[in-house]
Write an enzyme that holds these catalytic residues in place. Structure first.
Site, PDB file in Angstrom:
ATOM      1  N   TYR A 154       5.572 -20.314  -1.959  1.00  0.00           N
ATOM      2  CA  TYR A 154       4.713 -19.687  -2.976  1.00  0.00           C
ATOM      3  C   TYR A 154       3.510 -20.581  -3.283  1.00  0.00           C
ATOM      4  O   TYR A 154       2.361 -20.122  -3.317  1.00  0.00           O
ATOM      5  CB  TYR A 154       5.525 -19.433  -4.246  1.00  0.00           C
ATOM      6  CG  TYR A 154       4.711 -18.885  -5.394  1.00  0.00           C
ATOM      7  CD1 TYR A 154       4.348 -17.542  -5.424  1.00  0.00           C
ATOM      8  CD2 TYR A 154       4.302 -19.698  -6.447  1.00  0.00           C
ATOM      9  CE1 TYR A 154       3.602 -17.028  -6.479  1.00  0.00           C
ATOM     10  CE2 TYR A 154       3.564 -19.202  -7.503  1.00  0.00           C
ATOM     11  CZ  TYR A 154       3.215 -17.854  -7.515  1.00  0.00           C
ATOM     12  OH  TYR A 154       2.480 -17.350  -8.555  1.00  0.00           O
TER      13      TYR A 154
ATOM     14  N   SER B 172      -2.396 -19.699  -9.121  1.00  0.00           N
ATOM     15  CA  SER B 172      -1.279 -20.180  -9.938  1.00  0.00           C
ATOM     16  C   SER B 172      -1.431 -21.667 -10.159  1.00  0.00           C
ATOM     17  O   SER B 172      -2.010 -22.386  -9.325  1.00  0.00           O
ATOM     18  CB  SER B 172       0.055 -19.900  -9.246  1.00  0.00           C
ATOM     19  OG  SER B 172       1.117 -20.580  -9.912  1.00  0.00           O
TER      20      SER B 172
END
Length: 243
Positions: free
Chosen positions: A152, A139
Site C-alpha cells: 500500500y 497517504s
C-alpha cells in the site's frame, strides 16, 4: 462550485462519500463512480435528496478501456467535467513475507494504474477547454513507514510521484494537478480494523480525522480558489507526520 461537475472515484463509502457530499453541498454536480452498484446508487440518491445533482457510474477503472469508458459516461451525463478526484483505493495489510502476487497486482491496479488511466481520460477531455482540476488521494504512508502495508505504501508513494509529473506536464494546458496525503481517518473500515487508538495516541491534535476534515482540503484544491498550486502533495494528518 456552482456550474462545475466532478468525477469522484471510489465514491460510495468512507472518504469518497464525504468528498462527494462536500462538493455537492458546494454546488458541484457529482459523478459517483464506484465498483459497488448499490453504494453508488444510494449515495447519488442521497445527494439528490439534499437538492444536489449526482449520477451513479459503476465499473472497473483498472484498465485503460474501462477507465476511459467510465469517464465518457460521466461526460455524457453532465456535458462537461471540470474536476476529477482520484480517491479509489484498496488498503490490504499483510507482512512482507505473506504478500501474494495477486495482492500486489490488485494494489497496483486500483491505486496506481486506475489513477493513471482516469487522469489521462480527464486531461484529454479538459485540454480543449484549457481548464480543470485533478486531486489525487495519496497517504501519510507514502512518507511514514508502518508495518504490514509495504505494498500500500509503495502505491501511495507512486501517487505522490505521479502527481508531480502530471502537474508538470499539464499545467501549461490550464489543468492543475495536486494531491492530498491524509493521516488516519475515522472511517467505518478503519474503526473495524482496530489500529486507530494507537495512532491517535501519537497524533498531536489528539484524534483521527473525520472524513469531512479531508474533504474540505480537497474542496479548495478542486475549486477555482486554487489558482497557483501545481504538483503539490498536501499532508493533512493532525501533526502525526511533521518532517
Amino acid at each position: 462550485m456552482n456550474g462545475k461537475n466532478v468525477v469522484v472515484t471510489g465514491a460510495a463509502g468512507g472518504l469518497g462519500s464525504a468528498i462527494s457530499l462536500t462538493l455537492a453541498k458546494a454546488g458541484a454536480g457529482i459523478a459517483v463512480l464506484d465498483v459497488n452498484p448499490d453504494g453508488a446508487r444510494a449515495l447519488a440518491e442521497k445527494i439528490r435528496a439534499l437538492g444536489g445533482n449526482a449520477v451513479p457510474i459503476v465499473g472497473d477503472l483498472t484498465t485503460r478501456e474501462g477507465a476511459h469508458g467510465l469517464f465518457a459516461e460521466a461526460v455524457r451525463a453532465f456535458g462537461h467535467i471540470d474536476g476529477l478526484v482520484n480517491n479509489a483505493g484498496i488498503y490490504p495489510r499483510r507482512p512482507i513475507f505473506e504478500i501474494t502476487d495477486e495482492e500486489w497486482n490488485a494494489s497496483l491496479g486500483v491505486n496506481v494504474r486506475g489513477l493513471y488511466h482516469m487522469t489521462v481520460a480527464a486531461v484529454e477531455h479538459m485540454r480543449p477547454r484549457r481548464e480543470g482540476r485533478i486531486v489525487n488521494i495519496a497517504s501519510i504512508d507514502a512518507f511514514k513507514a508502518h508495518p504490514k502495508n509495504s505494498h500500500y505504501a509503495a502505491t501511495k508513494a507512486a501517487v505522490v510521484s505521479l502527481t508531480k509529473t502530471f502537474g508538470l506536464e499539464v499545467a501549461p494546458l490550464g489543468i492543475l494537478v495536486n494531491a492530498v496525503a491524509p493521516g488516519p481517518i475515522a472511517t467505518e473500515t478503519a474503526k473495524k480494523m482496530g489500529f486507530l487508538p494507537s495512532i491517535e495516541a501519537e497524533t498531536p491534535i489528539g484524534r483521527a480525522a473525520e472524513p469531512e476534515d479531508i474533504a474540505e482540503v480537497i474542496l479548495f484544491l478542486i475549486s477555482d480558489r486554487n489558482r497557483y498550486m501545481v504538483g503539490e502533495t498536501v499532508v493533512a494528518a493532525g501533526g502525526y507526520y511533521i518532517p
